[in-house]
Enzyme design. Sequence first.
Site, PDB file in Angstrom:
ATOM      1  N   LEU A  17       0.723  -1.137  -0.040  1.00 17.30           N
ATOM      2  CA  LEU A  17       0.110   0.061  -0.094  1.00 17.30           C
ATOM      3  C   LEU A  17       0.789   1.091   0.155  1.00 17.30           C
ATOM      4  O   LEU A  17       1.843   1.593   0.856  1.00 17.30           O
ATOM      5  CB  LEU A  17      -0.825   0.045   1.436  1.00 17.30           C
ATOM      6  N   GLN A  84       0.762  -5.504   1.230  1.00 22.48           N
ATOM      7  CA  GLN A  84      -0.185  -5.695   0.291  1.00 22.48           C
ATOM      8  C   GLN A  84       0.196  -6.482  -1.269  1.00 22.48           C
ATOM      9  O   GLN A  84      -0.516  -7.202  -1.627  1.00 22.48           O
ATOM     10  CB  GLN A  84      -1.291  -4.510  -0.227  1.00 22.48           C
ATOM     11  N   ASP A 220      13.422   6.816  14.352  1.00 23.10           N
ATOM     12  CA  ASP A 220      12.657   6.582  13.053  1.00 23.10           C
ATOM     13  C   ASP A 220      11.013   6.694  13.289  1.00 23.10           C
ATOM     14  O   ASP A 220      10.473   5.870  14.099  1.00 23.10           O
ATOM     15  CB  ASP A 220      12.683   5.086  12.572  1.00 23.10           C
ATOM     16  N   ASP A 265      10.565  -1.739   9.058  1.00 27.94           N
ATOM     17  CA  ASP A 265      11.800  -2.339   9.058  1.00 27.94           C
ATOM     18  C   ASP A 265      11.872  -3.500   8.205  1.00 27.94           C
ATOM     19  O   ASP A 265      12.796  -4.004   7.707  1.00 27.94           O
ATOM     20  CB  ASP A 265      11.963  -2.986  10.226  1.00 27.94           C
ATOM     21  N   ASP A 279      18.074  -7.490  10.824  1.00 30.60           N
ATOM     22  CA  ASP A 279      18.987  -7.351   9.506  1.00 30.60           C
ATOM     23  C   ASP A 279      17.912  -7.672   8.499  1.00 30.60           C
ATOM     24  O   ASP A 279      18.021  -8.858   7.833  1.00 30.60           O
ATOM     25  CB  ASP A 279      19.947  -8.387   9.641  1.00 30.60           C
TER      26      ASP A 279
END
Length: 296
Positions: A17, A84, A220, A265, A279
């Site tokens: 999305l 999505q 973030d 992430d 990672d």
Amino acid sequence: MLAERTTRYPLVLVPGLLGFIRLLGYPYWYGIESKLRSLGFQVYPVRVSPLHASEVRGEQLLERIQALLLETGADKVNLIGHSQGALTARYAAAKRPEWIASVTSVSGPNHGSELADYCQRQAPVGTWRERLFAWAMRSTARWIGWLESGAIGPTLPLDARACGESLSTAGVALFNHRYPQGLPEVWGGEGAEEVAGVRYYSWSGTLQPGLTNRGGNLFDGPNLACRLFAQTFTREIGQCDGMVGRFSSHLGKVIGDQYPLDHFDSINQTFGLVGKGADPVGLFIEHGRRLAEAGL
């Protein structure tokens, strides 16, 4: 040094999305596409509508796959879909399995998103809240289209209501009735690893205090958003990445469902600011090798 063993078929990356290839040069698959290419993999991020039903996006994906097969001379492709994009990839594989070697769901809402359900409850169809929410989503999607620098082509259609319905638990249940390939038969289980010659895989993460709220995620913004979104969950409370539940993400062979990753992430966003010890790029490299070992 031995050369990296690469996949037999190209890797096609399908965004979720409000997804894109690159916005003013900034990649959706941050550090992932470039690293895989540096190891010798053929990688093709694709452009589909950033705001529409999964079936509509799936038809757009099929057009792009057909063009890639002609362009590369490959017989098939490996689809990797985020969010999505997983449903989009599943649709393409169900419709043209002869074109698809594998489908990999990365944090895909394969049984719907509780966040989408919450949005539907807060902004019921026909209300001023729904109209405002739809306007905001369409405006964002239009800006993505204007700033998209990763592909050329016609303007893609947008439909906020169809998108929301496609991601809700009820909407995905209808989708799954039509396209059940790779789905688990029991909640929290694994699905068939191969259906009609197509291999199915999935992985996802969960918000984990002490990990996903540390490291780069301290700086973030999307991580904070995911932690707020997680408060809308009831069935998988404490077992989600902020947008998709742990068990809802299951498809085919479950590689892992508790990596310390929020929803963004999973694709190494934003600018590689991820949680402590995460990672995401390594997961994609490992999976590329997995597909290569399977002869895909």
